[in-house]
Motif scaffolding. Sequence first.
Motif, PDB file in Angstrom:
ATOM      1  N   CYS A 273      25.515  50.449  39.522  1.00 51.86           N
ATOM      2  CA  CYS A 273      24.114  50.674  39.107  1.00 51.86           C
ATOM      3  C   CYS A 273      23.320  49.521  39.690  1.00 51.86           C
ATOM      4  O   CYS A 273      23.117  48.508  39.036  1.00 51.86           O
ATOM      5  N   ILE A 299      20.943  55.728  41.428  1.00 53.23           N
ATOM      6  CA  ILE A 299      20.591  57.140  41.223  1.00 53.23           C
ATOM      7  C   ILE A 299      19.152  57.452  41.628  1.00 53.23           C
ATOM      8  O   ILE A 299      18.835  58.573  42.012  1.00 53.23           O
ATOM      9  N   ASP A 324      24.843  59.384  41.911  1.00 45.91           N
ATOM     10  CA  ASP A 324      25.035  59.267  40.470  1.00 45.91           C
ATOM     11  C   ASP A 324      26.440  58.703  40.223  1.00 45.91           C
ATOM     12  O   ASP A 324      27.441  59.369  40.514  1.00 45.91           O
ATOM     13  N   SER A 326      28.046  58.510  37.663  1.00 48.29           N
ATOM     14  CA  SER A 326      28.854  59.280  36.709  1.00 48.29           C
ATOM     15  C   SER A 326      29.330  60.614  37.313  1.00 48.29           C
ATOM     16  O   SER A 326      29.941  61.415  36.611  1.00 48.29           O
TER      17      SER A 326
END
Length: 461
Positions: A273, A299, A324, A326
């Motif tokens: 991130c 993201i 992303d 995730s």
Amino acid sequence: MTSKPSQPKNAAAGAAVPNAPALWQQLDAVAKALHGILGGQSSKAVLAQVPQRLRPGVQALLFQVLRNLGRAQALQRQLVSRAPAPKVSALLSTALALAWDEAQAPYPPFTLVNQAVEAAKNGAARAQSGFINACLRRFLRERDALVSATDNDPVAVWNHPAWWIARLKKDHPQDWQAILAANNAQPPMTLRVNAQKSTAARYQDALQAMNLKATAVAECGLQLERAVPVQELPHFEEGWASVQDAAAQAAAPLLLAGLSQPQGRPLRVLDACAAPGGKTAHLLEHAAPGSIEVTALEIDPERARRIDETLSRLGLKAKVLVADASAPKDWFESQCAAQPFDAILLDAPCTASGIVRRQPDVRWLRRESDVAQLAGIQSRLLDTLWPLLQPGGRMVYCTCSVFKAEGDAQIQAFLARNTTAASLPAAGHLIPGKAAKHDSVSDNPLGDHDGFFYALLEKLR
Ligand SMILES: C[S@@+](CC[C@H](N)C(=O)[O-])C[C@H]1O[C@@H](n2cnc3c(N)ncnc32)[C@H](O)[C@@H]1O
């Protein structure tokens, strides 16, 4: 209409801008900004709508209002029997937040009241200017009694929502008052020196030559005695230094300290991130050139562009992917050849409850339900990224939050459901403002730092 008022008595409030516009214009802009924030917009968004020439003064006044908003709203409730229209309320709160404590007030309270009434007469609250005048004159007459009548209200005393205060009391029974006090203080400006271009000691000398005093913090950080525009920092454009709080500077050394470069290839590091790229850059500055390769995921495409800008100014290179974290199926095989990472930095999205002193709007924008919602996102990111780590590899999980649900409790739950993870020494919850020495983080004390959480996990072989 009155002319420009005298200079602010408290220059630290930042309103002493040369050729500053009339104070009533600034108060009008602050009240509009506050109205926007109370309607759910961020201070960044509302300040972007303020004309450039007003912005520095308005930002300084707005931040002071946000740090005193609980008190102002409690005073306002005593002065008015029925809640006024939101725009009127925003102007009243602005004046009360700035004037309630004479010692901190950026201008004498009677000047602030006069100018708030002037703002009412010239702005959106014209029809209610008589009402605003009556309220604020009464406030001036009865100030001491009105203020002491709010002294039993924790929201007025600490200037945070009641749920936030209650959560801090539960999470940090010893430190909750220190955290709240630090959140209402002005943070220092702290730099990270780019180890690929200079050293903290040499950069300190360069600052000294420009009459800028600084103390060493963290591994290669310098805390400035006074804040300056970055353009005034020596060799800023050539990438010698970056602005980064000392607590945030703990991530890269913590992740890399116990890892060595594998035979015949660089260490593969994922920054999951990453925007705006402060910690990505620090990882690359910290390691020997060529010894690591960093994949930086973000993201948000606009924010990802900021990683490129950060790295280009500093003369560093990473593989930046708009992706992303995730959903590894979208990028792990296609962009990373499904090769597990030796190290992962998960600087997860969070409530930002540790950096309230830098973003004083955050406490009024957050809802209590945000904590559980963000904790859910963090836990999914932990579970999704863990399988991408090599056996023997390490992960730093961090958030700029002081809430246990986003820190200690999050990691305890992860360790309880994950038998391949071992916890190694790390700072845990860093309390904002405290000058503390954290041996597991760095040789230098962190100085006056933000609130943060750090865990270091190792994947068992
Ligand atoms: C705390 S900030 C990171 C700060 C950054 N590490 C630094 O030091 O400059 C969290 C970032 O994660 C991004 N983010 C949130 N969810 C994400 C996801 N699922 N995948 C990738 N990035 C995400 C946010 O847009 C935000 O830029």
